[in-house]
Design a protein around this motif. Sequence first.
Motif, PDB file in Angstrom:
ATOM      1  N   CYS A 133     -10.312   1.417   9.363  1.00  0.00           N
ATOM      2  CA  CYS A 133     -11.667   2.012   9.251  1.00  0.00           C
ATOM      3  C   CYS A 133     -12.635   0.756   9.120  1.00  0.00           C
ATOM      4  CB  CYS A 133     -12.371   2.964   8.055  1.00  0.00           C
ATOM      5  SG  CYS A 133     -12.019   4.648   8.060  1.00  0.00           S
ATOM      6  N   GLY A 134     -12.215  -0.128   8.807  1.00  0.00           N
ATOM      7  CA  GLY A 134     -12.922  -1.309   8.653  1.00  0.00           C
ATOM      8  C   GLY A 134     -12.372  -2.517   9.141  1.00  0.00           C
ATOM      9  N   LEU A 135     -11.944  -2.240  10.164  1.00  0.00           N
ATOM     10  CA  LEU A 135     -11.531  -3.892  11.012  1.00  0.00           C
ATOM     11  C   LEU A 135     -12.725  -3.861  11.923  1.00  0.00           C
ATOM     12  CD1 LEU A 135      -7.694  -3.237  11.617  1.00  0.00           C
ATOM     13  CD2 LEU A 135      -9.024  -4.400  10.223  1.00  0.00           C
ATOM     14  N   VAL A 136     -12.514  -5.075  12.474  1.00  0.00           N
ATOM     15  CA  VAL A 136     -13.378  -5.635  14.057  1.00  0.00           C
ATOM     16  C   VAL A 136     -11.934  -5.128  15.040  1.00  0.00           C
ATOM     17  CG1 VAL A 136     -14.718  -7.099  12.569  1.00  0.00           C
ATOM     18  CG2 VAL A 136     -12.506  -7.556  13.984  1.00  0.00           C
ATOM     19  N   PRO A 137     -12.608  -4.680  16.412  1.00  0.00           N
ATOM     20  CA  PRO A 137     -12.032  -5.020  18.142  1.00  0.00           C
ATOM     21  C   PRO A 137     -10.814  -6.123  17.581  1.00  0.00           C
ATOM     22  CG  PRO A 137     -14.560  -4.123  18.435  1.00  0.00           C
ATOM     23  CD  PRO A 137     -14.131  -4.882  16.668  1.00  0.00           C
ATOM     24  N   ASP A 138     -11.637  -7.410  17.727  1.00  0.00           N
ATOM     25  CA  ASP A 138     -10.303  -8.541  17.522  1.00  0.00           C
ATOM     26  C   ASP A 138      -9.193  -7.887  16.963  1.00  0.00           C
ATOM     27  OD1 ASP A 138     -11.770  -9.193  19.787  1.00  0.00           O
ATOM     28  OD2 ASP A 138     -12.473 -10.843  18.656  1.00  0.00           O
ATOM     29  N   GLU A 139      -8.961  -7.383  15.352  1.00  0.00           N
ATOM     30  CA  GLU A 139      -8.848  -7.091  14.644  1.00  0.00           C
ATOM     31  C   GLU A 139      -7.418  -5.659  14.524  1.00  0.00           C
ATOM     32  OE1 GLU A 139      -8.706  -8.613  10.442  1.00  0.00           O
ATOM     33  OE2 GLU A 139      -9.438  -9.893  11.137  1.00  0.00           O
ATOM     34  N   ALA A 160       1.624   2.883   7.849  1.00  0.00           N
ATOM     35  CA  ALA A 160       0.433   1.754   6.766  1.00  0.00           C
ATOM     36  C   ALA A 160       1.358   0.116   6.661  1.00  0.00           C
ATOM     37  CB  ALA A 160       0.232   2.213   5.682  1.00  0.00           C
ATOM     38  N   LYS A 161       1.896   0.667   6.159  1.00  0.00           N
ATOM     39  CA  LYS A 161       2.827  -0.955   5.593  1.00  0.00           C
ATOM     40  C   LYS A 161       2.683  -1.969   6.845  1.00  0.00           C
ATOM     41  CE  LYS A 161       5.801  -3.609   2.949  1.00  0.00           C
ATOM     42  NZ  LYS A 161       4.957  -4.222   2.800  1.00  0.00           N
ATOM     43  N   GLU A 162       3.685  -1.498   7.705  1.00  0.00           N
ATOM     44  CA  GLU A 162       3.157  -2.242   8.380  1.00  0.00           C
ATOM     45  C   GLU A 162       1.978  -3.372   9.351  1.00  0.00           C
ATOM     46  OE1 GLU A 162       4.917  -0.926  12.320  1.00  0.00           O
ATOM     47  OE2 GLU A 162       6.228   0.368  11.193  1.00  0.00           O
ATOM     48  N   ILE A 163       1.360  -2.072   8.592  1.00  0.00           N
ATOM     49  CA  ILE A 163      -0.714  -2.601   9.700  1.00  0.00           C
ATOM     50  C   ILE A 163      -0.550  -3.188   8.159  1.00  0.00           C
ATOM     51  CG2 ILE A 163      -3.201  -1.819   9.415  1.00  0.00           C
ATOM     52  CD1 ILE A 163      -1.985   0.376  10.097  1.00  0.00           C
ATOM     53  N   TRP A 164      -0.499  -3.160   6.823  1.00  0.00           N
ATOM     54  CA  TRP A 164      -0.971  -4.714   5.717  1.00  0.00           C
ATOM     55  C   TRP A 164      -0.229  -5.426   6.373  1.00  0.00           C
ATOM     56  CZ3 TRP A 164      -4.263  -4.617   2.357  1.00  0.00           C
ATOM     57  CH2 TRP A 164      -4.270  -5.873   1.305  1.00  0.00           C
ATOM     58  N   ASP A 165       1.422  -5.471   6.228  1.00  0.00           N
ATOM     59  CA  ASP A 165       2.214  -6.649   6.698  1.00  0.00           C
ATOM     60  C   ASP A 165       1.149  -7.256   8.296  1.00  0.00           C
ATOM     61  OD1 ASP A 165       3.812  -5.991   4.200  1.00  0.00           O
ATOM     62  OD2 ASP A 165       5.046  -5.754   5.722  1.00  0.00           O
ATOM     63  N   THR A 166       1.228  -6.576   8.246  1.00  0.00           N
ATOM     64  CA  THR A 166       0.321  -7.425   9.727  1.00  0.00           C
ATOM     65  C   THR A 166      -0.931  -8.175   9.650  1.00  0.00           C
ATOM     66  OG1 THR A 166       1.649  -6.108  11.697  1.00  0.00           O
ATOM     67  CG2 THR A 166      -1.027  -7.371  12.679  1.00  0.00           C
ATOM     68  N   PRO A 182      -7.839   6.594  14.031  1.00  0.00           N
ATOM     69  CA  PRO A 182      -6.916   6.744  15.383  1.00  0.00           C
ATOM     70  C   PRO A 182      -5.734   7.752  15.475  1.00  0.00           C
ATOM     71  CG  PRO A 182      -6.966   6.478  13.044  1.00  0.00           C
ATOM     72  CD  PRO A 182      -8.499   6.367  12.881  1.00  0.00           C
ATOM     73  N   PRO A 183      -4.441   8.087  16.540  1.00  0.00           N
ATOM     74  CA  PRO A 183      -3.758   8.757  15.954  1.00  0.00           C
ATOM     75  C   PRO A 183      -3.179   9.597  14.825  1.00  0.00           C
ATOM     76  CG  PRO A 183      -2.942   6.964  17.479  1.00  0.00           C
ATOM     77  CD  PRO A 183      -4.900   6.740  16.736  1.00  0.00           C
ATOM     78  N   LEU A 184      -2.848  10.176  14.691  1.00  0.00           N
ATOM     79  CA  LEU A 184      -1.498  10.297  13.041  1.00  0.00           C
ATOM     80  C   LEU A 184      -0.418   9.995  13.727  1.00  0.00           C
ATOM     81  CD1 LEU A 184      -3.194  13.928  11.907  1.00  0.00           C
ATOM     82  CD2 LEU A 184      -4.305  11.131  11.072  1.00  0.00           C
ATOM     83  N   PHE A 185       0.581   9.759  12.653  1.00  0.00           N
ATOM     84  CA  PHE A 185       1.706   9.611  12.611  1.00  0.00           C
ATOM     85  C   PHE A 185       2.867  10.240  11.389  1.00  0.00           C
ATOM     86  CE2 PHE A 185       5.573   6.918  13.930  1.00  0.00           C
ATOM     87  CZ  PHE A 185       5.887   7.069  12.802  1.00  0.00           C
ATOM     88  N   ASN A 186       3.587  11.083  12.016  1.00  0.00           N
ATOM     89  CA  ASN A 186       4.619  11.438  11.442  1.00  0.00           C
ATOM     90  C   ASN A 186       5.835  10.508  11.460  1.00  0.00           C
ATOM     91  OD1 ASN A 186       6.208  12.715  10.212  1.00  0.00           O
ATOM     92  ND2 ASN A 186       6.772  15.245  12.080  1.00  0.00           N
ATOM     93  N   ALA A 187       5.903   9.940   9.881  1.00  0.00           N
ATOM     94  CA  ALA A 187       7.092   8.994  10.092  1.00  0.00           C
ATOM     95  C   ALA A 187       8.174   9.796   9.053  1.00  0.00           C
ATOM     96  CB  ALA A 187       6.407   7.989   8.638  1.00  0.00           C
ATOM     97  N   ARG A 233      -4.058  -5.928  16.801  1.00  0.00           N
ATOM     98  CA  ARG A 233      -3.113  -6.839  16.719  1.00  0.00           C
ATOM     99  C   ARG A 233      -2.451  -5.504  15.723  1.00  0.00           C
ATOM    100  NH1 ARG A 233      -6.842 -11.197  12.589  1.00  0.00           N
ATOM    101  NH2 ARG A 233      -6.912 -12.578  14.598  1.00  0.00           N
ATOM    102  N   ILE A 234      -3.072  -4.478  15.547  1.00  0.00           N
ATOM    103  CA  ILE A 234      -2.034  -4.029  14.927  1.00  0.00           C
ATOM    104  C   ILE A 234      -2.093  -2.279  14.807  1.00  0.00           C
ATOM    105  CG2 ILE A 234      -2.677  -4.504  12.523  1.00  0.00           C
ATOM    106  CD1 ILE A 234      -4.186  -1.384  12.725  1.00  0.00           C
ATOM    107  N   GLN A 235      -2.758  -2.270  16.616  1.00  0.00           N
ATOM    108  CA  GLN A 235      -2.547  -0.905  17.286  1.00  0.00           C
ATOM    109  C   GLN A 235      -1.192  -0.433  17.325  1.00  0.00           C
ATOM    110  OE1 GLN A 235      -4.609  -1.613  20.570  1.00  0.00           O
ATOM    111  NE2 GLN A 235      -3.890  -2.235  21.460  1.00  0.00           N
TER     112      GLN A 235
END
Length: 102
Positions: free
Chosen positions: A59-65, A75-81, A16-21, A68-70
Amino acid sequence: MSAPPGNWEGQSIARPPLFNATTKKNAEVMDVPKTRADCTAEDLKKWEKNVKAKKWLVCGLVPDEYSRIQSCTTAKEIWDTLQVSHEGTPQVKRSRETLLYS
């Protein structure tokens, strides 16, 4: 092949692309991303931790999941979603408990 100067992102299409927060205020008092030269050592450590956490979550997500998070940027937003999609909102949890007890 090396990455272009100033580019923090890897060239692989498999990761995935890196994000500079890290952000800073510009002259118009708007948040804009910091350049690498503006970052402190602490900013870089936070950035690295966010990238590692995002990598492990994705890394552990299937395409459907993943779909949802793309759009999530941290990381916090991904976790919450993912948490809401699997466990539901607090209101849904309460209604499930009520249904279970009745």
